[in-house]
Write a protein that holds these residues in place. Structure first.
Motif, PDB file in Angstrom:
ATOM      1  N   SER A  95      -7.134 -32.968   1.895  1.00  0.00           N
ATOM      2  CA  SER A  95      -6.120 -32.225   2.094  1.00  0.00           C
ATOM      3  C   SER A  95      -5.825 -32.163   3.731  1.00  0.00           C
ATOM      4  O   SER A  95      -6.631 -32.355   4.604  1.00  0.00           O
ATOM      5  CB  SER A  95      -6.443 -31.039   1.971  1.00  0.00           C
ATOM      6  OG  SER A  95      -6.615 -30.745   0.449  1.00  0.00           O
ATOM      7  N   GLY A  99      -2.502 -28.507   2.957  1.00  0.00           N
ATOM      8  CA  GLY A  99      -2.887 -28.537   1.567  1.00  0.00           C
ATOM      9  C   GLY A  99      -2.537 -29.812   1.137  1.00  0.00           C
ATOM     10  O   GLY A  99      -2.695 -29.841  -0.202  1.00  0.00           O
ATOM     11  N   CYS A 141      -2.910 -33.420  -7.730  1.00  0.00           N
ATOM     12  CA  CYS A 141      -3.285 -32.400  -6.443  1.00  0.00           C
ATOM     13  C   CYS A 141      -3.812 -31.358  -7.114  1.00  0.00           C
ATOM     14  O   CYS A 141      -5.039 -30.928  -6.484  1.00  0.00           O
ATOM     15  CB  CYS A 141      -1.973 -31.977  -6.045  1.00  0.00           C
ATOM     16  SG  CYS A 141      -1.078 -32.837  -4.834  1.00  0.00           S
ATOM     17  N   GLN A 142      -3.696 -30.952  -8.341  1.00  0.00           N
ATOM     18  CA  GLN A 142      -4.559 -29.849  -9.194  1.00  0.00           C
ATOM     19  C   GLN A 142      -5.860 -30.254  -9.332  1.00  0.00           C
ATOM     20  O   GLN A 142      -6.887 -29.407  -9.331  1.00  0.00           O
ATOM     21  CB  GLN A 142      -3.606 -29.317 -10.300  1.00  0.00           C
ATOM     22  CG  GLN A 142      -2.326 -28.486  -9.958  1.00  0.00           C
ATOM     23  CD  GLN A 142      -1.735 -28.257 -11.305  1.00  0.00           C
ATOM     24  OE1 GLN A 142      -2.175 -28.133 -12.377  1.00  0.00           O
ATOM     25  NE2 GLN A 142      -0.257 -28.250 -11.276  1.00  0.00           N
ATOM     26  N   HIS A 144      -7.528 -32.714  -7.703  1.00  0.00           N
ATOM     27  CA  HIS A 144      -8.284 -32.763  -6.528  1.00  0.00           C
ATOM     28  C   HIS A 144      -8.862 -31.323  -6.007  1.00  0.00           C
ATOM     29  O   HIS A 144     -10.033 -31.130  -5.644  1.00  0.00           O
ATOM     30  CB  HIS A 144      -7.474 -33.183  -5.565  1.00  0.00           C
ATOM     31  CG  HIS A 144      -8.044 -33.479  -4.161  1.00  0.00           C
ATOM     32  ND1 HIS A 144      -7.948 -32.253  -3.078  1.00  0.00           N
ATOM     33  CD2 HIS A 144      -8.550 -34.372  -3.469  1.00  0.00           C
ATOM     34  CE1 HIS A 144      -8.819 -32.633  -2.054  1.00  0.00           C
ATOM     35  NE2 HIS A 144      -9.276 -33.998  -2.429  1.00  0.00           N
ATOM     36  N   GLU A 145      -7.757 -30.223  -6.265  1.00  0.00           N
ATOM     37  CA  GLU A 145      -8.449 -29.074  -5.942  1.00  0.00           C
ATOM     38  C   GLU A 145      -9.540 -28.466  -6.941  1.00  0.00           C
ATOM     39  O   GLU A 145     -10.394 -28.000  -6.488  1.00  0.00           O
ATOM     40  CB  GLU A 145      -7.214 -27.833  -5.999  1.00  0.00           C
ATOM     41  CG  GLU A 145      -7.495 -26.524  -5.898  1.00  0.00           C
ATOM     42  CD  GLU A 145      -6.125 -25.708  -6.151  1.00  0.00           C
ATOM     43  OE1 GLU A 145      -6.551 -24.602  -6.375  1.00  0.00           O
ATOM     44  OE2 GLU A 145      -5.182 -26.087  -5.996  1.00  0.00           O
ATOM     45  N   LYS A 149     -13.472 -27.251  -5.788  1.00  0.00           N
ATOM     46  CA  LYS A 149     -14.061 -26.100  -5.956  1.00  0.00           C
ATOM     47  C   LYS A 149     -15.444 -26.523  -6.838  1.00  0.00           C
ATOM     48  O   LYS A 149     -16.440 -25.808  -6.740  1.00  0.00           O
ATOM     49  CB  LYS A 149     -12.989 -25.318  -7.070  1.00  0.00           C
ATOM     50  CG  LYS A 149     -11.913 -24.930  -6.229  1.00  0.00           C
ATOM     51  CD  LYS A 149     -10.936 -23.911  -7.131  1.00  0.00           C
ATOM     52  CE  LYS A 149      -9.998 -23.381  -6.855  1.00  0.00           C
ATOM     53  NZ  LYS A 149      -8.953 -22.604  -7.540  1.00  0.00           N
ATOM     54  N   ARG A 390      -3.174 -22.973 -13.578  1.00  0.00           N
ATOM     55  CA  ARG A 390      -3.896 -22.557 -12.327  1.00  0.00           C
ATOM     56  C   ARG A 390      -4.486 -21.109 -12.758  1.00  0.00           C
ATOM     57  O   ARG A 390      -4.075 -20.511 -13.394  1.00  0.00           O
ATOM     58  CB  ARG A 390      -2.951 -22.504 -11.079  1.00  0.00           C
ATOM     59  CG  ARG A 390      -2.409 -23.819 -10.815  1.00  0.00           C
ATOM     60  CD  ARG A 390      -1.229 -23.491  -9.303  1.00  0.00           C
ATOM     61  NE  ARG A 390      -1.193 -24.635  -8.746  1.00  0.00           N
ATOM     62  CZ  ARG A 390      -1.801 -25.279  -8.002  1.00  0.00           C
ATOM     63  NH1 ARG A 390      -3.000 -24.761  -7.617  1.00  0.00           N
ATOM     64  NH2 ARG A 390      -1.420 -26.199  -7.348  1.00  0.00           N
TER      65      ARG A 390
END
Length: 390
Positions: A95, A99, A141-142, A144-145, A149, A390
Protein backbone atom coordinates in the motif's frame (compact mmCIF):
# COMPACT_ATOMS: atom_id res chain seq x y z
CA UNK A 1 16.28 -18.04 -14.95
CA UNK A 2 17.13 -15.28 -12.50
CA UNK A 3 15.65 -14.55 -9.12
CA UNK A 4 11.84 -14.80 -9.09
CA UNK A 5 10.33 -12.55 -6.46
CA UNK A 6 6.77 -11.68 -7.47
CA UNK A 7 3.91 -13.53 -9.10
CA UNK A 8 0.75 -12.74 -11.05
CA UNK A 9 -2.14 -11.71 -8.80
CA UNK A 10 -4.55 -13.91 -10.76
CA UNK A 11 -2.79 -17.13 -11.81
CA UNK A 12 0.05 -17.17 -9.26
CA UNK A 13 2.69 -17.90 -11.89
CA UNK A 14 5.97 -15.98 -12.38
CA UNK A 15 6.36 -12.88 -14.54
CA UNK A 16 9.24 -14.43 -16.44
CA UNK A 17 9.65 -17.50 -18.61
CA UNK A 18 10.34 -20.77 -16.84
CA UNK A 19 12.09 -23.89 -18.12
CA UNK A 20 10.49 -27.32 -18.19
CA UNK A 21 11.37 -30.45 -20.09
CA UNK A 22 10.81 -29.25 -23.71
CA UNK A 23 9.11 -32.55 -24.54
CA UNK A 24 6.48 -31.72 -21.91
CA UNK A 25 6.27 -27.96 -22.40
CA UNK A 26 8.05 -26.33 -25.36
CA UNK A 27 9.77 -23.00 -24.74
CA UNK A 28 7.29 -21.16 -26.97
CA UNK A 29 4.49 -22.17 -24.61
CA UNK A 30 5.95 -20.17 -21.72
CA UNK A 31 6.67 -16.88 -23.53
CA UNK A 32 3.28 -15.54 -22.40
CA UNK A 33 4.67 -15.30 -18.86
CA UNK A 34 6.89 -12.39 -19.95
CA UNK A 35 3.92 -10.26 -20.99
CA UNK A 36 2.30 -8.57 -18.03
CA UNK A 37 0.98 -5.20 -16.98
CA UNK A 38 0.14 -3.50 -13.70
CA UNK A 39 -3.35 -2.39 -12.65
CA UNK A 40 -4.16 0.18 -10.01
CA UNK A 41 -5.35 3.65 -9.09
CA UNK A 42 -2.58 5.77 -10.54
CA UNK A 43 -1.44 7.40 -13.77
CA UNK A 44 1.18 5.12 -15.26
CA UNK A 45 1.89 7.20 -18.36
CA UNK A 46 2.85 10.46 -16.70
CA UNK A 47 4.21 9.32 -13.35
CA UNK A 48 1.65 11.25 -11.35
CA UNK A 49 -0.25 9.53 -8.57
CA UNK A 50 -3.69 10.52 -9.82
CA UNK A 51 -6.02 8.06 -8.16
CA UNK A 52 -8.08 6.85 -11.07
CA UNK A 53 -8.10 3.25 -12.18
CA UNK A 54 -5.68 2.48 -15.00
CA UNK A 55 -3.99 -0.43 -16.72
CA UNK A 56 -0.31 0.08 -17.48
CA UNK A 57 1.67 -0.70 -20.59
CA UNK A 58 3.84 -3.82 -20.57
CA UNK A 59 6.10 -4.27 -17.57
CA UNK A 60 9.43 -5.94 -16.92
CA UNK A 61 11.25 -7.17 -13.83
CA UNK A 62 14.21 -4.92 -12.87
CA UNK A 63 17.45 -6.21 -11.42
CA UNK A 64 17.76 -6.19 -7.65
CA UNK A 65 15.62 -7.22 -4.74
CA UNK A 66 12.08 -6.29 -3.78
CA UNK A 67 8.61 -6.44 -5.36
CA UNK A 68 9.23 -3.85 -8.08
CA UNK A 69 8.23 -3.55 -11.74
CA UNK A 70 9.51 -1.36 -14.56
CA UNK A 71 6.79 -0.04 -16.87
CA UNK A 72 7.01 1.38 -20.36
CA UNK A 73 4.79 4.29 -21.27
CA UNK A 74 2.72 4.39 -24.46
CA UNK A 75 5.72 5.66 -26.44
CA UNK A 76 7.89 2.77 -25.34
CA UNK A 77 10.01 4.84 -22.97
CA UNK A 78 10.71 3.33 -19.58
CA UNK A 79 8.85 5.16 -16.82
CA UNK A 80 10.70 4.99 -13.52
CA UNK A 81 8.49 7.11 -11.29
CA UNK A 82 7.96 5.55 -7.89
CA UNK A 83 4.74 5.83 -5.91
CA UNK A 84 6.14 6.99 -2.57
CA UNK A 85 9.12 9.26 -3.19
CA UNK A 86 12.10 9.63 -5.49
CA UNK A 87 12.61 7.62 -8.64
CA UNK A 88 12.78 3.93 -9.21
CA UNK A 89 10.59 1.01 -10.32
CA UNK A 90 6.93 0.78 -9.40
CA UNK A 91 6.32 -1.03 -6.14
CA UNK A 92 3.61 -3.71 -6.20
CA UNK A 93 1.81 -5.66 -3.46
CA UNK A 94 2.33 -2.83 -0.97
CA UNK A 95 0.00 0.00 0.00
CA UNK A 96 1.09 3.57 -0.67
CA UNK A 97 0.28 6.49 1.62
CA UNK A 98 -3.32 6.55 0.38
CA UNK A 99 -3.90 2.84 0.78
CA UNK A 100 -3.76 2.03 -2.97
CA UNK A 101 -2.05 -1.15 -4.09
CA UNK A 102 -0.65 -2.00 -7.52
CA UNK A 103 -1.00 -5.55 -8.82
CA UNK A 104 0.94 -7.23 -11.64
CA UNK A 105 -1.13 -9.44 -13.91
CA UNK A 106 -0.31 -11.28 -17.12
CA UNK A 107 -1.95 -9.79 -20.20
CA UNK A 108 -3.30 -13.28 -20.97
CA UNK A 109 -4.88 -13.46 -17.50
CA UNK A 110 -6.36 -9.98 -17.92
CA UNK A 111 -7.85 -11.10 -21.24
CA UNK A 112 -9.45 -14.09 -19.50
CA UNK A 113 -10.91 -11.72 -16.88
CA UNK A 114 -12.42 -9.59 -19.65
CA UNK A 115 -13.85 -12.64 -21.44
CA UNK A 116 -15.36 -13.88 -18.17
CA UNK A 117 -17.00 -10.53 -17.43
CA UNK A 118 -18.39 -10.35 -20.96
CA UNK A 119 -19.74 -13.91 -20.75
CA UNK A 120 -21.41 -13.20 -17.40
CA UNK A 121 -23.05 -10.12 -18.90
CA UNK A 122 -24.44 -12.05 -21.87
CA UNK A 123 -25.60 -14.86 -19.57
CA UNK A 124 -27.37 -12.26 -17.44
CA UNK A 125 -25.69 -13.55 -14.31
CA UNK A 126 -26.67 -10.94 -11.74
CA UNK A 127 -25.68 -12.67 -8.52
CA UNK A 128 -22.38 -10.77 -8.39
CA UNK A 129 -21.60 -7.06 -8.57
CA UNK A 130 -18.38 -7.89 -10.38
CA UNK A 131 -18.98 -6.37 -13.82
CA UNK A 132 -15.82 -4.43 -14.79
CA UNK A 133 -12.05 -4.81 -14.58
CA UNK A 134 -12.09 -2.01 -12.02
CA UNK A 135 -14.48 -4.10 -9.88
CA UNK A 136 -12.02 -6.95 -10.20
CA UNK A 137 -9.23 -4.64 -9.03
CA UNK A 138 -11.30 -3.69 -5.98
CA UNK A 139 -11.56 -7.38 -5.08
CA UNK A 140 -7.78 -7.70 -5.29
CA UNK A 141 -7.44 -4.72 -2.95
CA UNK A 142 -9.87 -6.28 -0.48
CA UNK A 143 -8.00 -9.59 -0.61
CA UNK A 144 -4.72 -7.75 -0.02
CA UNK A 145 -6.27 -6.12 3.04
CA UNK A 146 -7.36 -9.54 4.30
CA UNK A 147 -3.80 -10.79 3.78
CA UNK A 148 -2.40 -7.98 5.88
CA UNK A 149 -4.87 -8.57 8.71
CA UNK A 150 -4.18 -12.31 8.67
CA UNK A 151 -0.42 -11.72 8.85
CA UNK A 152 -0.81 -9.65 12.00
CA UNK A 153 -2.01 -12.71 13.93
CA UNK A 154 0.60 -15.15 12.63
CA UNK A 155 3.82 -16.25 14.18
CA UNK A 156 6.85 -14.26 12.95
CA UNK A 157 8.07 -17.32 11.06
CA UNK A 158 4.77 -17.71 9.16
CA UNK A 159 4.25 -13.98 8.56
CA UNK A 160 7.71 -13.16 7.22
CA UNK A 161 6.94 -14.25 3.62
CA UNK A 162 3.14 -14.18 3.67
CA UNK A 163 1.80 -11.97 0.89
CA UNK A 164 5.17 -10.45 0.00
CA UNK A 165 5.52 -12.20 -3.37
CA UNK A 166 1.89 -12.08 -4.38
CA UNK A 167 -1.67 -12.30 -3.13
CA UNK A 168 -2.57 -15.19 -0.87
CA UNK A 169 -5.85 -16.89 -1.76
CA UNK A 170 -7.80 -19.65 -0.08
CA UNK A 171 -7.51 -21.71 -3.26
CA UNK A 172 -3.69 -21.45 -3.42
CA UNK A 173 -4.08 -20.74 -7.15
CA UNK A 174 -5.17 -24.38 -7.49
CA UNK A 175 -1.62 -25.64 -7.32
CA UNK A 176 0.64 -22.73 -8.24
CA UNK A 177 1.24 -21.39 -4.71
CA UNK A 178 3.33 -24.41 -3.70
CA UNK A 179 6.07 -23.43 -6.16
CA UNK A 180 6.69 -19.91 -4.87
CA UNK A 181 10.20 -19.29 -3.66
CA UNK A 182 13.36 -17.52 -4.66
CA UNK A 183 13.11 -19.48 -7.88
CA UNK A 184 10.04 -21.09 -9.40
CA UNK A 185 10.30 -24.84 -9.01
CA UNK A 186 9.75 -26.43 -12.41
CA UNK A 187 8.46 -29.77 -11.19
CA UNK A 188 7.50 -32.39 -13.77
CA UNK A 189 3.79 -33.18 -14.15
CA UNK A 190 2.96 -29.60 -13.14
CA UNK A 191 4.07 -27.98 -16.38
CA UNK A 192 0.42 -27.27 -17.28
CA UNK A 193 0.43 -24.46 -14.68
CA UNK A 194 2.73 -22.45 -16.97
CA UNK A 195 1.25 -23.51 -20.34
CA UNK A 196 -0.02 -20.69 -22.53
CA UNK A 197 -3.77 -20.41 -21.80
CA UNK A 198 -4.51 -18.38 -24.93
CA UNK A 199 -2.64 -20.24 -27.65
CA UNK A 200 -4.71 -23.34 -28.38
CA UNK A 201 -4.30 -23.99 -32.10
CA UNK A 202 -6.00 -27.41 -32.00
CA UNK A 203 -8.70 -26.50 -29.49
CA UNK A 204 -11.72 -27.39 -31.63
CA UNK A 205 -10.23 -30.63 -32.94
CA UNK A 206 -9.19 -31.69 -29.43
CA UNK A 207 -12.72 -31.23 -28.11
CA UNK A 208 -14.42 -32.89 -31.07
CA UNK A 209 -12.10 -35.87 -30.67
CA UNK A 210 -13.69 -36.50 -27.27
CA UNK A 211 -17.10 -37.25 -28.79
CA UNK A 212 -18.11 -40.90 -28.57
CA UNK A 213 -20.80 -42.60 -30.69
CA UNK A 214 -23.99 -43.92 -29.11
CA UNK A 215 -27.03 -45.66 -30.61
CA UNK A 216 -29.41 -43.20 -32.20
CA UNK A 217 -32.79 -42.90 -30.49
CA UNK A 218 -35.54 -44.67 -32.49
CA UNK A 219 -37.88 -42.35 -34.38
CA UNK A 220 -40.93 -44.14 -32.94
CA UNK A 221 -39.91 -43.20 -29.42
CA UNK A 222 -39.57 -39.57 -30.47
CA UNK A 223 -43.04 -39.61 -32.01
CA UNK A 224 -44.46 -41.21 -28.85
CA UNK A 225 -42.98 -38.43 -26.74
CA UNK A 226 -44.46 -35.83 -29.06
CA UNK A 227 -47.95 -37.39 -28.84
CA UNK A 228 -47.71 -37.53 -25.06
CA UNK A 229 -46.88 -33.84 -24.83
CA UNK A 230 -49.87 -32.77 -26.93
CA UNK A 231 -52.23 -35.02 -24.99
CA UNK A 232 -51.00 -33.61 -21.72
CA UNK A 233 -51.47 -30.04 -22.90
CA UNK A 234 -55.08 -30.70 -23.93
CA UNK A 235 -55.94 -32.41 -20.63
CA UNK A 236 -54.57 -29.53 -18.60
CA UNK A 237 -56.17 -26.77 -20.65
CA UNK A 238 -57.69 -23.97 -18.64
CA UNK A 239 -58.62 -20.32 -19.03
CA UNK A 240 -55.28 -19.19 -17.55
CA UNK A 241 -52.13 -18.63 -19.66
CA UNK A 242 -50.14 -21.70 -18.57
CA UNK A 243 -46.53 -21.89 -19.74
CA UNK A 244 -47.16 -25.44 -21.02
CA UNK A 245 -49.80 -24.10 -23.45
CA UNK A 246 -47.56 -21.58 -25.19
CA UNK A 247 -46.73 -22.29 -28.84
CA UNK A 248 -43.46 -24.14 -29.41
CA UNK A 249 -41.85 -21.16 -31.13
CA UNK A 250 -42.65 -18.97 -28.11
CA UNK A 251 -41.16 -21.51 -25.72
CA UNK A 252 -38.08 -21.74 -27.90
CA UNK A 253 -37.76 -17.95 -27.85
CA UNK A 254 -38.02 -17.89 -24.06
CA UNK A 255 -35.42 -20.60 -23.53
CA UNK A 256 -33.05 -18.89 -25.96
CA UNK A 257 -32.40 -16.27 -23.26
CA UNK A 258 -31.99 -18.77 -20.41
CA UNK A 259 -28.83 -20.31 -19.03
CA UNK A 260 -28.43 -24.04 -19.58
CA UNK A 261 -29.01 -24.78 -15.89
CA UNK A 262 -32.24 -22.71 -15.94
CA UNK A 263 -33.59 -24.68 -18.91
CA UNK A 264 -32.90 -27.96 -17.09
CA UNK A 265 -34.73 -26.71 -14.00
CA UNK A 266 -37.65 -25.55 -16.16
CA UNK A 267 -37.95 -29.01 -17.69
CA UNK A 268 -38.23 -30.49 -14.20
CA UNK A 269 -41.26 -28.37 -13.39
CA UNK A 270 -43.70 -30.66 -15.21
CA UNK A 271 -43.86 -33.66 -17.50
CA UNK A 272 -45.38 -31.47 -20.20
CA UNK A 273 -42.48 -29.06 -20.22
CA UNK A 274 -40.05 -31.98 -20.12
CA UNK A 275 -41.69 -33.34 -23.26
CA UNK A 276 -41.94 -29.99 -25.07
CA UNK A 277 -38.42 -28.92 -24.18
CA UNK A 278 -36.46 -32.11 -24.85
CA UNK A 279 -32.93 -32.18 -23.48
CA UNK A 280 -31.55 -34.86 -25.74
CA UNK A 281 -28.32 -34.90 -27.72
CA UNK A 282 -29.30 -32.06 -30.05
CA UNK A 283 -30.12 -29.87 -27.06
CA UNK A 284 -26.65 -30.36 -25.60
CA UNK A 285 -25.07 -29.89 -29.00
CA UNK A 286 -26.81 -26.54 -29.39
CA UNK A 287 -25.83 -25.45 -25.87
CA UNK A 288 -22.18 -26.02 -26.77
CA UNK A 289 -22.47 -24.34 -30.18
CA UNK A 290 -24.33 -21.32 -28.78
CA UNK A 291 -21.60 -20.60 -26.22
CA UNK A 292 -24.11 -20.70 -23.36
CA UNK A 293 -22.78 -23.90 -21.78
CA UNK A 294 -19.33 -22.65 -20.75
CA UNK A 295 -17.63 -19.32 -21.22
CA UNK A 296 -14.00 -20.34 -21.51
CA UNK A 297 -14.35 -21.64 -25.10
CA UNK A 298 -14.76 -18.23 -26.75
CA UNK A 299 -12.30 -19.12 -29.55
CA UNK A 300 -13.89 -22.35 -30.74
CA UNK A 301 -14.09 -22.80 -34.49
CA UNK A 302 -17.88 -22.80 -34.58
CA UNK A 303 -17.93 -23.35 -38.36
CA UNK A 304 -15.99 -26.57 -37.81
CA UNK A 305 -18.43 -27.62 -35.09
CA UNK A 306 -21.51 -26.88 -37.19
CA UNK A 307 -20.08 -28.75 -40.17
CA UNK A 308 -19.47 -31.67 -37.84
CA UNK A 309 -23.09 -31.44 -36.67
CA UNK A 310 -24.42 -31.34 -40.26
CA UNK A 311 -22.46 -34.46 -41.14
CA UNK A 312 -23.94 -36.15 -38.09
CA UNK A 313 -27.50 -35.32 -39.17
CA UNK A 314 -26.95 -36.29 -42.80
CA UNK A 315 -24.66 -39.33 -42.59
CA UNK A 316 -25.12 -41.08 -39.25
CA UNK A 317 -28.29 -43.17 -39.43
CA UNK A 318 -27.92 -45.69 -36.61
CA UNK A 319 -25.62 -43.73 -34.34
CA UNK A 320 -25.26 -40.23 -32.94
CA UNK A 321 -22.54 -38.40 -31.05
CA UNK A 322 -22.78 -38.25 -27.28
CA UNK A 323 -22.94 -34.45 -26.89
CA UNK A 324 -24.40 -34.75 -23.41
CA UNK A 325 -21.32 -36.59 -22.15
CA UNK A 326 -19.09 -33.96 -23.75
CA UNK A 327 -21.14 -31.14 -22.19
CA UNK A 328 -20.86 -32.78 -18.77
CA UNK A 329 -17.08 -32.99 -19.17
CA UNK A 330 -16.84 -29.34 -20.25
CA UNK A 331 -18.88 -28.19 -17.25
CA UNK A 332 -17.26 -30.39 -14.63
CA UNK A 333 -15.39 -28.57 -11.86
CA UNK A 334 -12.06 -30.37 -11.54
CA UNK A 335 -10.57 -28.00 -9.00
CA UNK A 336 -12.64 -28.52 -5.87
CA UNK A 337 -13.36 -25.95 -3.21
CA UNK A 338 -11.19 -23.02 -2.13
CA UNK A 339 -10.93 -23.85 1.55
CA UNK A 340 -7.36 -23.25 2.71
CA UNK A 341 -7.06 -21.27 5.95
CA UNK A 342 -5.44 -17.88 5.41
CA UNK A 343 -5.04 -17.26 9.13
CA UNK A 344 -2.37 -19.95 9.50
CA UNK A 345 -0.07 -18.75 6.74
CA UNK A 346 1.49 -21.13 4.24
CA UNK A 347 1.73 -24.40 6.13
CA UNK A 348 2.51 -28.05 5.45
CA UNK A 349 -1.25 -28.62 5.24
CA UNK A 350 -1.48 -26.09 2.41
CA UNK A 351 1.36 -27.85 0.64
CA UNK A 352 -0.31 -31.24 0.99
CA UNK A 353 -3.64 -29.93 -0.32
CA UNK A 354 -2.05 -28.28 -3.34
CA UNK A 355 0.02 -31.34 -4.17
CA UNK A 356 -3.24 -33.25 -4.66
CA UNK A 357 -4.51 -30.80 -7.28
CA UNK A 358 -2.48 -32.12 -10.21
CA UNK A 359 -5.11 -32.73 -12.88
CA UNK A 360 -3.21 -33.44 -16.04
CA UNK A 361 -3.59 -37.20 -15.92
CA UNK A 362 -7.21 -37.40 -14.79
CA UNK A 363 -8.97 -39.82 -17.13
CA UNK A 364 -12.07 -37.66 -17.52
CA UNK A 365 -10.20 -34.47 -18.39
CA UNK A 366 -10.38 -33.41 -22.03
CA UNK A 367 -7.05 -34.25 -23.70
CA UNK A 368 -5.12 -32.04 -26.06
CA UNK A 369 -3.33 -28.81 -25.39
CA UNK A 370 -2.35 -28.45 -21.74
CA UNK A 371 -2.94 -24.75 -22.25
CA UNK A 372 -6.67 -25.53 -22.10
CA UNK A 373 -6.20 -27.09 -18.66
CA UNK A 374 -4.46 -23.92 -17.48
CA UNK A 375 -7.16 -21.74 -19.03
CA UNK A 376 -9.80 -23.67 -17.09
CA UNK A 377 -7.79 -23.17 -13.89
CA UNK A 378 -7.56 -19.40 -14.43
CA UNK A 379 -11.23 -19.23 -15.46
CA UNK A 380 -12.14 -21.03 -12.25
CA UNK A 381 -10.16 -18.48 -10.23
CA UNK A 382 -12.00 -15.62 -11.94
CA UNK A 383 -15.35 -17.28 -11.28
CA UNK A 384 -14.39 -17.68 -7.61
CA UNK A 385 -13.71 -13.97 -7.27
CA UNK A 386 -16.49 -11.85 -5.84
CA UNK A 387 -16.72 -8.57 -4.02
CA UNK A 388 -15.87 -9.47 -0.47
CA UNK A 389 -18.06 -8.25 2.36
CA UNK A 390 -16.24 -5.65 4.40
Amino acid sequence: MGLVEIFCALCGCPLQEVAYDPDLLPTDCTKWLNKFCVIGNTNFSHGASEHTFNISALGSIPAGNGPYVNIEDTKGIENSWRLDSGYGPWQVYESDETGSVLFPIHTACLSIVQHALCWRKHQRITTSSLTTVEDFYKVLCQQHERNMKAAQNMSPQAAVAFGLQGLEWEHGYYGARQFWGQEWESEDQWEWLCADPMKNLTLSSDILSCLLPIPRRPQSAMQETSSFSHATIESQHSHGPFLEELPTEVLDHITFFLQTSSIIRLCRCSKTLAARLPTGQKFWREQILSGRLVGYLWDLDYDQFRQFAREEDESMTNQAWDWKRLAKSLRKDHFGEANLDLSTGYTAKWQACLENMNLKHKEDFIPGSIGLINRRRIWKIVQDVKLLAR
